[in-house]
Motif scaffolding. Structure first.
Motif, PDB file in Angstrom:
ATOM      1  N   SER A 109     -25.744  36.568  78.264  1.00 11.71           N
ATOM      2  CA  SER A 109     -26.716  36.116  77.271  1.00 11.71           C
ATOM      3  C   SER A 109     -27.372  37.326  76.636  1.00 11.71           C
ATOM      4  CB  SER A 109     -27.785  35.237  77.926  1.00 11.71           C
ATOM      5  OG  SER A 109     -27.202  34.078  78.453  1.00 11.71           O
ATOM      6  N   ILE A 110     -27.487  37.281  75.320  1.00  8.61           N
ATOM      7  CA  ILE A 110     -28.053  38.387  74.563  1.00  8.61           C
ATOM      8  C   ILE A 110     -29.149  37.820  73.671  1.00  8.61           C
ATOM      9  CG2 ILE A 110     -27.548  40.256  72.955  1.00  8.61           C
ATOM     10  CD1 ILE A 110     -24.534  39.738  73.752  1.00  8.61           C
ATOM     11  N   PRO A 111     -30.372  38.327  73.767  1.00  4.75           N
ATOM     12  CA  PRO A 111     -31.422  37.827  72.853  1.00  4.75           C
ATOM     13  C   PRO A 111     -31.107  38.252  71.419  1.00  4.75           C
ATOM     14  CG  PRO A 111     -32.236  39.651  74.174  1.00  4.75           C
ATOM     15  CD  PRO A 111     -30.870  39.336  74.686  1.00  4.75           C
ATOM     16  N   TRP A 112     -31.550  37.431  70.478  1.00  7.19           N
ATOM     17  CA  TRP A 112     -31.287  37.741  69.069  1.00  7.19           C
ATOM     18  C   TRP A 112     -31.854  39.095  68.680  1.00  7.19           C
ATOM     19  CZ3 TRP A 112     -27.426  35.433  67.261  1.00  7.19           C
ATOM     20  CH2 TRP A 112     -27.182  34.085  67.464  1.00  7.19           C
ATOM     21  N   SER A 113     -32.934  39.514  69.310  1.00  2.10           N
ATOM     22  CA  SER A 113     -33.526  40.810  68.964  1.00  2.10           C
ATOM     23  C   SER A 113     -32.608  41.976  69.330  1.00  2.10           C
ATOM     24  CB  SER A 113     -34.874  40.972  69.662  1.00  2.10           C
ATOM     25  OG  SER A 113     -34.716  40.898  71.063  1.00  2.10           O
ATOM     26  N   ALA A 114     -31.670  41.760  70.257  1.00  2.00           N
ATOM     27  CA  ALA A 114     -30.745  42.813  70.652  1.00  2.00           C
ATOM     28  C   ALA A 114     -29.447  42.796  69.854  1.00  2.00           C
ATOM     29  CB  ALA A 114     -30.429  42.698  72.140  1.00  2.00           C
ATOM     30  N   VAL A 115     -29.235  41.748  69.058  1.00  3.26           N
ATOM     31  CA  VAL A 115     -28.009  41.634  68.261  1.00  3.26           C
ATOM     32  C   VAL A 115     -28.230  42.347  66.940  1.00  3.26           C
ATOM     33  CG1 VAL A 115     -26.439  40.049  67.108  1.00  3.26           C
ATOM     34  CG2 VAL A 115     -27.377  39.460  69.342  1.00  3.26           C
ATOM     35  N   GLY A 116     -27.365  43.321  66.654  1.00  2.00           N
ATOM     36  CA  GLY A 116     -27.508  44.074  65.418  1.00  2.00           C
ATOM     37  C   GLY A 116     -26.760  43.456  64.260  1.00  2.00           C
ATOM     38  N   ARG A 117     -25.468  43.287  64.413  1.00  2.92           N
ATOM     39  CA  ARG A 117     -24.647  42.821  63.300  1.00  2.92           C
ATOM     40  C   ARG A 117     -23.548  41.919  63.840  1.00  2.92           C
ATOM     41  NH1 ARG A 117     -21.297  46.780  59.261  1.00  2.92           N
ATOM     42  NH2 ARG A 117     -20.438  45.127  57.971  1.00  2.92           N
ATOM     43  N   ILE A 118     -23.309  40.817  63.156  1.00  3.49           N
ATOM     44  CA  ILE A 118     -22.210  39.915  63.491  1.00  3.49           C
ATOM     45  C   ILE A 118     -21.289  39.881  62.288  1.00  3.49           C
ATOM     46  CG2 ILE A 118     -21.578  37.521  63.947  1.00  3.49           C
ATOM     47  CD1 ILE A 118     -24.032  37.236  65.608  1.00  3.49           C
ATOM     48  N   ARG A 119     -20.002  40.141  62.523  1.00  2.00           N
ATOM     49  CA  ARG A 119     -19.068  40.157  61.401  1.00  2.00           C
ATOM     50  C   ARG A 119     -17.677  39.737  61.860  1.00  2.00           C
ATOM     51  NH1 ARG A 119     -16.628  45.698  60.412  1.00  2.00           N
ATOM     52  NH2 ARG A 119     -16.825  46.713  62.421  1.00  2.00           N
ATOM     53  N   THR A 120     -16.877  39.341  60.915  1.00  2.00           N
ATOM     54  CA  THR A 120     -15.492  38.968  61.166  1.00  2.00           C
ATOM     55  C   THR A 120     -14.613  40.136  60.756  1.00  2.00           C
ATOM     56  OG1 THR A 120     -16.023  36.672  60.684  1.00  2.00           O
ATOM     57  CG2 THR A 120     -13.714  37.265  60.680  1.00  2.00           C
ATOM     58  N   VAL A 121     -13.727  40.555  61.658  1.00  2.00           N
ATOM     59  CA  VAL A 121     -12.847  41.694  61.394  1.00  2.00           C
ATOM     60  C   VAL A 121     -11.403  41.314  61.688  1.00  2.00           C
ATOM     61  CG1 VAL A 121     -14.614  43.425  61.878  1.00  2.00           C
ATOM     62  CG2 VAL A 121     -13.167  42.624  63.717  1.00  2.00           C
ATOM     63  N   GLN A 122     -10.490  42.008  60.999  1.00  2.00           N
ATOM     64  CA  GLN A 122      -9.065  41.875  61.279  1.00  2.00           C
ATOM     65  C   GLN A 122      -8.713  42.885  62.365  1.00  2.00           C
ATOM     66  OE1 GLN A 122      -6.454  40.054  60.000  1.00  2.00           O
ATOM     67  NE2 GLN A 122      -7.812  38.786  58.765  1.00  2.00           N
ATOM     68  N   GLN A 123      -8.115  42.406  63.443  1.00  2.00           N
ATOM     69  CA  GLN A 123      -7.730  43.293  64.535  1.00  2.00           C
ATOM     70  C   GLN A 123      -6.734  42.564  65.426  1.00  2.00           C
ATOM     71  OE1 GLN A 123     -11.551  43.900  66.467  1.00  2.00           O
ATOM     72  NE2 GLN A 123     -10.992  42.490  68.090  1.00  2.00           N
ATOM     73  N   PRO A 124      -6.056  43.293  66.317  1.00  2.00           N
ATOM     74  CA  PRO A 124      -5.196  42.607  67.282  1.00  2.00           C
ATOM     75  C   PRO A 124      -6.063  41.753  68.225  1.00  2.00           C
ATOM     76  CG  PRO A 124      -4.637  44.933  67.156  1.00  2.00           C
ATOM     77  CD  PRO A 124      -5.903  44.745  66.381  1.00  2.00           C
ATOM     78  N   VAL A 125      -5.677  40.502  68.393  1.00  2.00           N
ATOM     79  CA  VAL A 125      -6.415  39.589  69.262  1.00  2.00           C
ATOM     80  C   VAL A 125      -5.452  38.980  70.270  1.00  2.00           C
ATOM     81  CG1 VAL A 125      -8.175  39.060  67.531  1.00  2.00           C
ATOM     82  CG2 VAL A 125      -6.133  37.648  67.663  1.00  2.00           C
ATOM     83  N   ARG A 126      -6.003  38.539  71.378  1.00  2.00           N
ATOM     84  CA  ARG A 126      -5.178  37.914  72.416  1.00  2.00           C
ATOM     85  C   ARG A 126      -4.830  36.491  72.007  1.00  2.00           C
ATOM     86  NH1 ARG A 126      -8.028  39.359  77.971  1.00  2.00           N
ATOM     87  NH2 ARG A 126      -6.628  37.703  78.597  1.00  2.00           N
ATOM     88  N   TRP A 127      -3.576  36.120  72.217  1.00  2.00           N
ATOM     89  CA  TRP A 127      -3.087  34.794  71.868  1.00  2.00           C
ATOM     90  C   TRP A 127      -3.336  33.850  73.043  1.00  2.00           C
ATOM     91  CZ3 TRP A 127       1.107  31.745  73.599  1.00  2.00           C
ATOM     92  CH2 TRP A 127       1.443  30.684  72.764  1.00  2.00           C
ATOM     93  N   LEU A 128      -4.199  32.843  72.845  1.00  2.00           N
ATOM     94  CA  LEU A 128      -4.585  31.864  73.866  1.00  2.00           C
ATOM     95  C   LEU A 128      -5.102  32.535  75.137  1.00  2.00           C
ATOM     96  CD1 LEU A 128      -1.864  29.079  73.620  1.00  2.00           C
ATOM     97  CD2 LEU A 128      -4.237  28.964  72.888  1.00  2.00           C
ATOM     98  N   GLY A 129      -5.704  33.700  74.997  1.00  2.00           N
ATOM     99  CA  GLY A 129      -6.265  34.398  76.142  1.00  2.00           C
ATOM    100  C   GLY A 129      -5.241  35.095  77.017  1.00  2.00           C
ATOM    101  N   LEU A 130      -3.991  35.079  76.629  1.00  2.00           N
ATOM    102  CA  LEU A 130      -2.923  35.713  77.397  1.00  2.00           C
ATOM    103  C   LEU A 130      -2.834  37.197  77.019  1.00  2.00           C
ATOM    104  CD1 LEU A 130      -0.282  32.873  77.016  1.00  2.00           C
ATOM    105  CD2 LEU A 130      -1.705  33.364  79.007  1.00  2.00           C
ATOM    106  N   PRO A 131      -2.127  38.000  77.799  1.00  2.00           N
ATOM    107  CA  PRO A 131      -2.037  39.438  77.478  1.00  2.00           C
ATOM    108  C   PRO A 131      -1.352  39.744  76.146  1.00  2.00           C
ATOM    109  CG  PRO A 131      -1.396  39.049  79.744  1.00  2.00           C
ATOM    110  CD  PRO A 131      -1.559  37.701  79.109  1.00  2.00           C
TER     111      PRO A 131
END
Length: 186
Positions: A109-131
Motif C-alpha cells: 500500500s502506498i499513500p497518494w502523497s508518496a505517488v509521484g507520477r502514474i503513466r502508461t509506457v510501452q515495454q516488455p511485459v509478462r504474458w499472463l504472469g508467466l516468465p
C-alpha cells in the motif's frame, strides 16, 4: 449466490455496466477500479472445480476410515481454495488513502502523497504472469523522490489480455484517482 468480490462495485450483473466506468460511492473503501478479466475468472473457476473434486475425495477417504489421508486431502483442498481466493484479489486497488498493489504473495500500500507520477509506457511485459515476455503496455508509478515502483497493470495480464479498451479505461481511472487525491492531504 452473489459474489461481490468479483466486481468492483458489488454489482453482480456484469452485462448491465459492460462499457461504463465503475462507480465508486464510498471513496474510503478499497476498490478495484476495473472488473476481473475473463482469464482470471476462468482460471479461478477451474481451481474451484478442482477444489470441489478434492473435497469429494476427502469425503470418500473419510468414509473409508483413512483419517490421516482425509486430513491431508482436506488441507490440500483448503490450500487450493485459499490460493484461488488470493488469485481473485490480485490487482490494483484504490481508495482515498492511497494505492494498493495486491500480488499473489505480497500486498503493498502506498499513500497518494508518496505517488509521484502514474503513466502508461510501452515495454516488455509478462504474458499472463508467466516468465515469457511480450511487447505491451504497462501502467507504472514512480515515487515522489523518483524511485520506480513495481508495474501496476499490464495489457497482457489475466485481467486485460485481449481487452485493450478495458486496460486503457482502468489506467485512466487509476490516473484520475491519483490526480484527485494526490493533492488532498489524507
Amino acid at each position: 449466490m452473489p459474489l461481490p468480490f468479483l466486481t468492483a462495485d458489488g454489482v453482480t450483473d456484469a452485462d448491465e455496466h459492460e462499457d461504463e466506468a465503475l462507480p465508486h460511492e464510498d471513496h474510503d473503501r478499497w476498490r478495484r477500479p476495473y472488473r476481473p478479466g475473463p482469464w482470471r475468472v476462468a482460471i479461478a473457476a477451474v481451481l474451484l472445480l478442482l477444489t470441489a473434486f478434492m473435497l469429494l475425495a476427502t469425503m470418500i477417504i473419510a468414509f473409508a476410515g483413512a483419517w490421516g489421508g482425509a486430513v491431508g486431502c482436506l488441507a490440500a483442498a483448503l490450500a487450493v481454495l485459499g490460493s484461488t481466493l488470493r488469485l481473485l484479489l490480485t490487482g490494483v486497488w484504490v481508495s482515498r488513502t492511497g494505492l494498493r498493489h495486491v500480488a499473489f504473495f505480497r500486498t503493498r500500500s502506498i499513500p497518494w502523497s508518496a505517488v509521484g507520477r502514474i503513466r502508461t509506457v510501452q515495454q516488455p511485459v509478462r504474458w499472463l504472469g508467466l516468465p515469457r515476455t511480450v511487447q505491451g503496455q504497462a501502467l507504472t508509478a514512480s515515487g515522489q523522490d523518483g524511485t520506480r515502483l513495481p508495474v501496476l497493470l499490464t495489457d497482457h495480464n489475466a485481467d486485460f489480455l485481449t481487452r485493450a479498451e478495458a486496460f486503457e479505461r482502468a489506467a485512466d481511472v487509476v490516473g484520475a484517482w491519483a490526480d484527485e487525491y494526490r493533492a488532498v492531504p489524507a
